[in-house]
Design a protein around this motif. Structure first.
Motif, mmCIF file in Angstrom:
data_model
loop_
_atom_site.group_PDB
_atom_site.id
_atom_site.type_symbol
_atom_site.label_atom_id
_atom_site.label_comp_id
_atom_site.label_asym_id
_atom_site.label_seq_id
_atom_site.Cartn_x
_atom_site.Cartn_y
_atom_site.Cartn_z
ATOM 1 N N PRO B 5 -4.132 20.726 -12.168
ATOM 2 C CA PRO B 5 -4.646 19.825 -13.195
ATOM 3 C C PRO B 5 -5.961 20.338 -13.774
ATOM 4 C CG PRO B 5 -4.924 18.881 -10.999
ATOM 5 C CD PRO B 5 -4.118 20.127 -10.831
ATOM 6 N N GLU B 8 -9.415 16.417 -12.276
ATOM 7 C CA GLU B 8 -8.982 15.606 -11.164
ATOM 8 C C GLU B 8 -10.137 14.687 -10.798
ATOM 9 O OE1 GLU B 8 -7.334 18.227 -8.171
ATOM 10 O OE2 GLU B 8 -6.930 16.468 -6.928
ATOM 11 N N SER B 33 -5.423 12.312 -12.448
ATOM 12 C CA SER B 33 -5.595 13.705 -12.842
ATOM 13 C C SER B 33 -4.904 13.934 -14.179
ATOM 14 C CB SER B 33 -5.030 14.635 -11.771
ATOM 15 O OG SER B 33 -3.667 14.349 -11.584
ATOM 16 N N LEU B 35 -3.064 17.012 -16.458
ATOM 17 C CA LEU B 35 -2.528 18.376 -16.481
ATOM 18 C C LEU B 35 -2.848 19.031 -17.820
ATOM 19 C CD1 LEU B 35 0.938 17.558 -14.885
ATOM 20 C CD2 LEU B 35 -0.951 18.776 -13.781
ATOM 21 N N GLU B 38 -1.699 17.713 -21.388
ATOM 22 C CA GLU B 38 -1.247 16.339 -21.201
ATOM 23 C C GLU B 38 -2.251 15.364 -21.823
ATOM 24 O OE1 GLU B 38 0.551 13.874 -17.388
ATOM 25 O OE2 GLU B 38 -1.386 14.842 -17.174
#
Lengths: 322, 333
Positions: B5, B8, B33, B35, B38
């Motif tokens: 990630p 986090e 978290s 990624l 994302e």
């Protein structure tokens, strides 16, 4: 921008004209004249002589005639003659005094800026610290103590008891020149300068503190922090310029405050400026001098406001007039 | 692309120490978290702690607030341990942030160009000329017409939508790994909102950023977020993928938020509301923090606060209704 400044200067002319009417009107409204000050209290002078003198000075002419006589000579740069100081010209009387007062005013303004702005910034950065509390205390004290009283204490302690500073005048020995003369002059200006600037310093310190605190809490400072800028860039670039905007506006008015404060402060320190001359002329009912000084102070205040407006438009892009 | 990630956050706690020994637990034990590439949305009402979460990640919490506990890892680096000086290199460079109020988020006394060039010179050590060229490029990228002229203009000469575009240009200028957008469209006209969100998506894809989108508008979540955290009273009350959360809503608070949205298919007289207001962070009710406003409140709820439980794969809920598993969901009987 230039258009704005030119327009601003043009507005000056009717304002000046209004100023002359007010100054002249006030002088007319005041009771008595230069002759009644001395003569009527002296029973040995024949009232006929007094009447002849009035006629000679033109004091019996209708008021509009007197006004136009005065204003046309003022427009030509002739401020007339003093009625008291053996008819010396007013310009001559005022010349050296005006310089002294301007020096004192600028010196006092410099002290105000040098002291108030850094302390204000520090107080805002470390609110509720020891120095902040100290500055707040000093601020209230500075505003609460009347100028003349502070001046008297300063003379008593720093001049008479400790002998650090001269208590009055502008120069110790006439005739010194160069750097020594400048230093001597500054030495003489320290006490009156601090006295005159005391209230202003206290006020600006408080203004600066609250302005900086305000700006530091603003969204764009959060943006600056989120950009990863250093604290000094945030303070000196992003905060200061915004915090100074209202301060600059107030500085324009400060010139007027300093000049009117100078009348009292100069008296306390027997400083040969416009203020002392103004007071003695009022007591002597020497109206040509009184009117001239009132005109000069009025013009200086107008100029101060003009400068503030110009600086304001330079520092704040939202106020660019065109 | 790295696999782990980008961000986090583990058991983050940010408290504000108020007068009279009161402690406002603005962020209380938050973990999530993000990624690479994302978009994670944090949804909640005002006062739910979502902005404080964002500012904690930026390490921009001011006194009397403080990050009390927890970890913040950026690409596995423990930035919660970084010194203020180290953080300066992270902010604006690795993590960029845009704010709710475009009208006041730009400094009024400096030109747009000045404010973009500043960040490029700071983090990328560019020369003035290079930074200026790059700034013009960025302005064009975010759809500012007459970019060269706008460089010399001041914020007050531009509209709110334009200013938010400029904030985005500034945010992406140093190619950050993570973009935090704190209610980026709340202050804008509805017509501009979609433009700004679309622009953010475009920039996210172009620069391969991770995005943390903070919003009170659960309506934009489905379209723009991959994953959603619903926050209430400084805690996560429901957490799932955007699709799962909207189709299989569990927590009464999330349901309340959804019911307060207008729906074109439903013909209702009045929109749903959640009664009451968010309790102050220094004065939460004992038990579940939502218990004072919850339509499904049980006696148990006022006694102890439920834990965040995984009731389905990757779907977490903090609610006693689902204590015995999904079958207890009386709403769907």
């Amino acid at each position: 921008m230039y258009k704005y400044i030119i327009r601003r200067i043009l507005i000056f002319i009717p304002m000046l004209f209004a100023l002359t009417i007010i100054v002249f009107g006030l002088a007319q409204l005041a009771p008595g004249d230069a002759l009644t000050g001395v003569s009527l209290s002296d029973p040995n002078i024949d009232p006929e002589v007094y009447e002849m003198q009035r006629e000679a000075y033109g004091l019996n002419d209708p008021i509009p005639v007197q006004y136009f006589r005065w204003i046309s000579s003022v427009a030509q740069g002739d401020l007339g003659n003093s009625l008291v100081f053996n008819g010396r010209s007013v310009s001559e009387l005022i010349e050296s005094r005006l310089a002294n007062t301007i020096y004192l005013g600028l010196f006092s303004l410099a002290i105000t800026i040098i002291v108030a702005i850094p302390i204000g910034i520090y107080s805002a950065r470390r609110p509720y610290s020891l120095l902040d509390y100290g500055a707040t205390g000093f601020g209230f004290l500075g505003l609460a103590i009347p100028n003349f009283f502070f001046g008297l204490i300063a003379i008593y302690v720093l001049s008479i008891k400790l002998g650090w500073f001269p208590a009055q005048g502008t120069l110790t020995t006439p005739g010194v020149t160069g750097l020594a003369a400048i230093l001597d002059r500054i030495h003489h200006m320290i006490l009156p300068g601090i006295t005159l600037g005391l209230a202003g310093t206290a006020t600006y310190m408080r203004y600066m503190r609250s302005e900086v605190l305000d700006v530091l809490g603003s969204d764009y400072i959060r943006t600056a922090r989120a950009k990863g800028l250093s604290e000094s860039t945030i303070l000196y670039k992003h905060t200061l310029r915004n915090a100074l905007i209202p301060i600059i506006t107030l500085m324009g008015f400060e010139i007027g405050v300093l000049l009117s404060g100078a009348v009292i402060t100069e008296q306390v320190f027997q400083y040969p400026g416009l203020g002392t001359l103004f007071l003695s002329s009022v007591t002597n009912r020497d109206y040509p001098v009184v009117m001239a000084i009132a005109m000069i102070l009025g013009i200086l205040i107008l100029v101060g406001n003009l400068l503030a407006d110009i600086f304001y438009s330079i520092i704040d892009p939202r106020i660019r007039y065109d | 692309m790295k696999n782990g990630p980008v961000l986090e956050v583990n058991q983050l706690k940010t408290y504000f120490y108020l007068r009279d020994n009161k402690v406002a637990k603005a962020v209380d034990n938050i973990s999530f978290s993000i990624l690479p590439g994302e978009t994670v949305a944090i949804v909640g009402e005002s006062g739910s702690g979502k902005s404080i979460t964002a500012l904690s990640i930026m390490r921009l919490i001011n006194k009397p607030g403080r990050i009390v506990d927890g970890e913040i890892l950026l690409d596995k680096e423990e930035i919660h341990r970084f010194s203020p000086k180290q953080m300066m290199k992270i902010r604006g460079n690795d993590i960029a942030m845009i704010f709710q109020e475009p009208m006041t988020s730009l400094n009024p006394v400096f030109t747009i160009g000045n404010q973009i060039i500043e960040i490029l010179r700071k983090h990328k050590k560019m020369s003035k000329g290079d930074a200026s060229n790059r700034a013009i490029q960025l302005l064009k990228m975010v759809g500012i017409p007459r970019a060269e002229e706008v460089m010399k203009e001041y914020p007050h000469q531009l509209s709110g939508g334009m200013r938010q575009r400029i904030m985005i240009a500034m945010a992406i200028s140093c190619d950050p790994k993570l973009l935090i957008a704190d209610e980026p469209t709340t202050a804008l006209d509805v017509t501009i909102q979609a433009q700004i969100l679309d622009l953010m998506v475009e920039m996210k894809e172009r620069f391969q950023m991770a995005v943390l989108l903070i919003t009170h508008d659960i309506g934009i979540v489905s379209e723009y977020a991959d994953h959603v955290l619903v926050m209430y009273g400084g805690q996560i009350v429901e957490q799932a993928s955007a699709k799962e959360l909207l189709q299989n809503t569990k927590h009464p608070y999330t349901k309340g938020l959804l019911e307060s949205l207008p729906n074109i298919d439903d013909d209702v007289e009045r929109l749903g509301t959640i009664k009451g207001t968010v309790p102050s962070a220094s004065d939460f009710p004992t038990g579940c923090r939502f218990s004072s406003r919850c339509p499904n409140v049980m006696e148990k709820c006022t006694q102890s606060n439920p834990d965040l439980m995984e009731i389905e794969k990757d779907h977490f809920v903090r609610c006693y209704l689902y204590e015995g598993g999904i079958k207890n969901d009386n709403e769907y009987v």
